[in-house]
Design an enzyme around this catalytic site. Structure first.
Site, PDB file in Angstrom:
ATOM      1  CG  HIS A  18      -1.786   1.236   1.298  1.00  0.00           C
ATOM      2  ND1 HIS A  18      -1.336   2.431   1.827  1.00  0.00           N
ATOM      3  CD2 HIS A  18      -3.046   1.467   0.888  1.00  0.00           C
ATOM      4  CE1 HIS A  18      -2.300   3.342   1.746  1.00  0.00           C
ATOM      5  NE2 HIS A  18      -3.341   2.783   1.185  1.00  0.00           N
ATOM      6  CB  CYS A  19       3.663   2.264   2.164  1.00  0.00           C
ATOM      7  SG  CYS A  19       2.951   1.839   3.768  1.00  0.00           S
ATOM      8  CB  ILE A  20       6.364   2.398  -1.968  1.00  0.00           C
ATOM      9  CG1 ILE A  20       7.128   2.292  -0.651  1.00  0.00           C
ATOM     10  CG2 ILE A  20       7.232   3.078  -3.023  1.00  0.00           C
ATOM     11  CD1 ILE A  20       8.388   1.476  -0.733  1.00  0.00           C
TER      12      ILE A  20
END
Length: 417
Positions: free
Chosen positions: A258-260
């Site tokens: 999800h993050c990057i």
């Protein structure tokens, strides 16, 4: 009164539930998915960082999961841990955050602390969450305490979990700030106080943008170093011997999780819509990282061509289809794009992953449990994820041709990204 309600029982919410229960808090989990609720109440985990036995331990402390938002009326603190994906247009999708606020808002009582942990653009807490909660609850600004604390969950990380990772907390008034600090101090080892919600929201975006840009840098370098016939993995190893001023990042077949691939776009969208110009580093990094699956497929085609084989009709075995090693999480995994592109070119695509029982990519087939036999049968084997369960030496010896996108093999017959 209940101490805590956690809204959203996924990869972020469930670890918070676990640490809060271990700290002696009375915890209720709230989720819109009946399947998630029933599974947890039956003692079944659906995330990598907690197994069924640990869910059983949480239930023994009094934890319960529900899809009934009225439980919020008994809570001292409510923490929102719902997904924040991108919209179809590539901008922020706050539907889950807004839905969570609409669900809990009517049941809030004076003095309740509400914390948003979902990653989002600067200003969300002050401009979206607080006004919505005040409207739905009927509570005034001095009756409702709202804060923001960015999640820092790293699935599969055996060293740093929620408890021993410093927790940033920001609020826009002193009372909410102190309530949030006091709450998290009961759950984690270190609380870091931000001056406001926007600073706390921005901190998470900086963390992920830093990684996003540096991964894009090495991904682009890997491509031209290959053309220059220079071993880029050796270059990284040599540069890493410098004890200051350098942090090693490694290339790969794309960026997952999800993050990057998602979070930096929240900041880019905010800059573009509020300031009127683009965040060029983020946009360029996104362009480079999202192009890596296509580059991997082009390398696959070249390797098959060297064997006088076309992609069409060749069997390509993909090893590791999760976005990180040693977990089952497939969110935004670049393996999906690689597989789809190979299928479009007419390849017969097989996959193997010790953590994934079934893979929902139409047209691919499972290679079964015997990875060495599958590597021996395939025209080309591609290492996409370096799960520790893989005996890479044995795979290298068995494969007709091995393409290593993670730089984990060193044999003369192996081709590396």
């Amino acid at each position: 009164m209940g101490d805590l309600v956690v809204v959203g029982l996924g990869y972020v919410g469930l670890p918070l539930v676990a640490e809060a229960c271990r700290a002696g808090l009375s915890v209720t989990g709230l989720d819109v998915s009946r399947g998630v609720v029933d599974g947890l109440n039956a003692g079944r985990s659906h995330v990598d960082d907690l197994d069924d036995a640990e869910i059983g331990e949480l239930l023994a402390t009094g934890f319960t999961a529900t899809d009934d938002a009225t439980c919020v009326a008994e809570a001292d603190a409510v923490v929102i841990c719902v997904p924040t994906p991108l919209s179809a247009e590539g901008g922020p999708d706050l539907a889950a955050v807004e839905g969570a606020c609409r669900g809990i808002g009517p049941h809030l009582r004076p003095g309740t602390l509400v914390v948003l942990e979902s990653t989002t653009y600067p200003g969300t807490t002050a401009e979206v969450v607080r006004p919505l909660l005040e409207e739905l609850s009927g509570l005034g600004a001095d009756e409702l305490h709202v804060a923001y604390s960015p999640e820092r969950i790293d699935p599969g990380n055996a060293t740093y979990g929620l408890k021993n990772t410093p927790k940033v907390v920001g609020a826009d008034d002193p009372a909410a700030q102190e309530k949030a600090r006091a709450f998290y101090s009961r759950v984690v080892d270190t609380v870091v106080v931000a001056s406001g919600t926007r600073e706390a929201e921005s901190a998470k975006l900086l963390e992920n943008t830093y990684r996003h840009v540096n991964i894009a840098l090495v991904n682009e370098m890997a491509r031209f170093f290959h053309e220059l016939e220079i071993d880029f993995w050796e270059v990284i190893r040599l540069a890493s011997t410098k004890p200051f001023g350098f942090q090693a990042f490694t290339p790969g077949p794309g960026v997952g999780g999800h993050c990057i691939p998602i979070d930096p776009n929240y900041l880019s969208h905010r800059v573009r819509t509020q300031l009127g110009y683009g965040f060029r580093f983020v946009e360029l990094a996104q362009e480079i990282n999202s192009s890596m699956p296509a580059y991997v497929v082009s390398r696959i085609a070249s390797l098959l061509n060297d064997q006088e084989k076309a992609v069409r009709g060749s069997t390509v075995l993909l090893l590791g289809v999760t976005y990180k090693p040693d977990i089952a999480d497939q969110r935004e995994s670049p393996a999906v794009d690689v597989a789809k592109r190979l299928l479009q070119l007419g390849a017969s695509v097989r996959y193997h992953d010790p953590h994934v029982a079934s893979w929902d990519v139409a047209g691919t087939t499972s290679a079964g449990e015997d990875v060495l036999a599958a590597a021996g049968d395939a025209d080309l084997t591609v290492l996409l994820q370096q799960h520790s369960a893989y005996d890479l030496d044995a795979i290298e010896a068995s494969a007709r041709c091995l393409f290593d996108t993670r730089g984990r093999t060193t044999g003369e017959s192996t081709h590396r990204l």
